[in-house]
Design an enzyme around this catalytic site. Structure first.
Site, PDB file in Angstrom:
ATOM      1  N   HIS A 155       6.632   1.546  -2.489  1.00 50.62           N
ATOM      2  CA  HIS A 155       5.614   2.421  -3.069  1.00 50.62           C
ATOM      3  C   HIS A 155       6.148   3.319  -4.196  1.00 50.62           C
ATOM      4  O   HIS A 155       5.442   3.539  -5.188  1.00 50.62           O
ATOM      5  CB  HIS A 155       4.974   3.272  -1.972  1.00 50.62           C
ATOM      6  CG  HIS A 155       3.607   3.788  -2.337  1.00 50.62           C
ATOM      7  ND1 HIS A 155       3.154   3.863  -3.636  1.00 50.62           N
ATOM      8  CD2 HIS A 155       2.583   4.257  -1.566  1.00 50.62           C
ATOM      9  CE1 HIS A 155       1.923   4.366  -3.646  1.00 50.62           C
ATOM     10  NE2 HIS A 155       1.552   4.600  -2.402  1.00 50.62           N
ATOM     11  N   ASP A 165      -4.226 -16.750  -5.139  1.00 52.40           N
ATOM     12  CA  ASP A 165      -4.336 -18.180  -4.816  1.00 52.40           C
ATOM     13  C   ASP A 165      -3.038 -18.863  -5.234  1.00 52.40           C
ATOM     14  O   ASP A 165      -2.786 -19.078  -6.413  1.00 52.40           O
ATOM     15  CB  ASP A 165      -5.533 -18.780  -5.546  1.00 52.40           C
ATOM     16  CG  ASP A 165      -5.699 -20.279  -5.296  1.00 52.40           C
ATOM     17  OD1 ASP A 165      -4.871 -20.847  -4.563  1.00 52.40           O
ATOM     18  OD2 ASP A 165      -6.641 -20.858  -5.856  1.00 52.40           O
TER      19      ASP A 165
END
Length: 466
Positions: A158, A407
């Site tokens: 992060h 994808d």
């Protein structure tokens, strides 16, 4: 039970720039840990055949452009974090689980999911400077053809970047893996100096900054220790586009009312309406005293809130904290949804450019720098954001982040969740997989209150008492 088959270190496949990457004040104040993004893929007709060598190759190509990702965190003498761009690489793990796809249900975050599908990160026995900034675990499920599937968990640091930036990185990797070509839209903006503060030390506060102040405690309590020690659980709650629009309609009722400045206010957004609904249901489920102070804390992307705006492909943290005005639980539960929604909107509208700059200058003070140094030297723990659990709430919006574009060549993911159970009450709002206006709320809530929360969450969508 999960079995680790192999672990690979993946580095850029070409020479990349060396040296230290300066991190902005927004990076310095980010949660000092990895966020595990979990993508679930299910075979539509036959077995998902994934090629680990192809995944390694595509990742190594993307790391050439995202070369800081292959580096490691480091700390300066003053206590600021930097990225050492040393091309040490990221970790990619191959695993298999003895469980089937159906054993995980709707993949609601749980300890089981964390233990089985998410890479283990050891923050205790190794120096922070040696921990990869990205760890990936690709896990195949057990089962026949109807239950074949894969989990891809991508745990990302992060302090290096926010969710919007990391998802862009993951989507770019997926695109290359399925055979797509990199173009200008895939290239990250790595220049953090455009967010460099003009001051070398924290200037005097220019605003009141309630988001940096302690949050209300439960009535009769002098701290939040008791609430922090209570266990939480998670739920995945879905709202159709029709239900979301119903909430927006209720949230925007009485919009003829004037704002505090005396001018007509803008309509509430989808986020503000859903967040107000979550806040209202939380207050009801907790059965708080009507005079209990409560508020909602959240972060907002400020890429488009600056002049000129940051590039949309800015790779870093571009988040500013904000908080609703302090309200009473009785007001939130008894007044129309539009009341709570207006409070959410007020929190959003505080975030003007000068306010954001002031916040980031103040948030990174000497106390924060000392806590970073202590964390790296293992002589203390990093100071975290104020506890935002009961009677308050933390809400995160990922509504506009394209989570389902990852994808890799097997189709879009069937599920996206975060692979951990948050230790305090928090709602994360994401878009639905069909991108049709529906939303999913990943809700972390105290175990003792979760059933009531779910009851109100759906009942109140349809009741006329909204």
């Amino acid at each position: 039970m999960v079995t680790i088959k192999a672990s690979h270190t993946v580095a850029p496949n070409q020479p990349t720039p060396q040296g230290r990457l300066w991190l902005s004040n927004s990076d310095q104040t980010a949660r000092p840990a990895h966020t595990p993004n979990l993508y679930i893929y299910k075979a539509k007709h036959n077995i998902i055949e994934y090629d680990i060598e192809k995944m390694i190759d595509s990742l190594s190509k993307v790391l050439v452009y995202y070369y800081p990702v292959a580096g490691r965190l480091s700390v300066t003498e003053s206590g600021r974090m930097e990225v050492d761009c040393n091309a040490k690489g990221v970790t990619l793990i191959e695993a298999e689980t003895a469980k089937t796809f159906d054993d995980f249900g709707d993949f609601t975050p749980s300890d089981s999911i964390k233990e089985e599908l998410v890479p283990v990160i050891d923050y205790h026995s190794q120096p922070i400077e040696e921990i990869p900034l990205v760890l990936v675990q690709v896990t195949r499920f057990k089962g026949d053809r109807k239950q074949q599937g894969l989990a891809v968990a991508v745990a990302v640091s992060h302090p290096v970047a926010d969710g919007y930036a990391w998802i862009h990185f993951i989507n770019t990797w997926a695109k290359v893996n399925r055979g797509g070509m990199l173009d200008l839209n895939d290239m990250p903006c790595l220049d953090r100096t455009i967010r460099r503060s003009s001051s070398l030390s924290s200037p005097p506060p220019r605003f009141d900054h309630p988001e940096l102040k302690p949050l209300p405690f439960k009535l009769g309590k002098s701290d939040s220790t008791e609430e922090q020690n209570k266990k939480t659980t998670a739920a995945v709650l879905k709202l159709t586009s029709e239900q979301v629009e119903m909430l927006r309609k209720k949230a925007n009722e009485n919009e003829n009312l004037s704002t505090k400045q005396g001018s007509r206010s803008r309509p509430c957004s989808r986020f503000e309406a859903v967040a107000a609904h979550i806040w209202r249901c939380a207050c009801k489920a907790r059965e708080l005293d009507r005079n209990q102070p409560t508020l909602v804390r959240f972060n907002a992307d400020f890429r488009n809130r600056l002049t000129p705006p940051l590039p949309r492909n800015y790779f870093g943290n571009a988040l500013a904290a904000t908080v609703t005005p302090e309200c009473y639980a009785g007001e939130i539960t008894s007044k129309p949804l539009s009341y709570a929604a207006r409070k959410m909107r007020e929190a959003v509208e505080m975030l003007k450019e000068e306010y954001i700059s002031s916040q980031l200058d103040i948030a990174l003070g000497e106390e924060q720098l000392e806590s970073i140094k202590a964390l790296f030297s293992r002589q203390g723990e990093r100071r975290n954001a104020p506890f935002a659990g009961n009677p308050n709430l933390q809400i995160t919006s990922w509504i506009n982040i394209p989570l389902y574009e990852a994808d890799f060549g097997w189709g879009k993911p069937e599920h996206f969740v975060l692979g951990y159970v948050c230790p305090f009450d928090r709602g994360i709002i994401i878009q639905g997989p069909e991108n049709d206006g529906s939303v999913i709320v990943i809700m972390y809530f105290q175990i003792s209150h979760m059933q009531l929360f779910k009851k109100f969450f759906y009942e109140d969508v349809f009741t006329s008492r909204l």
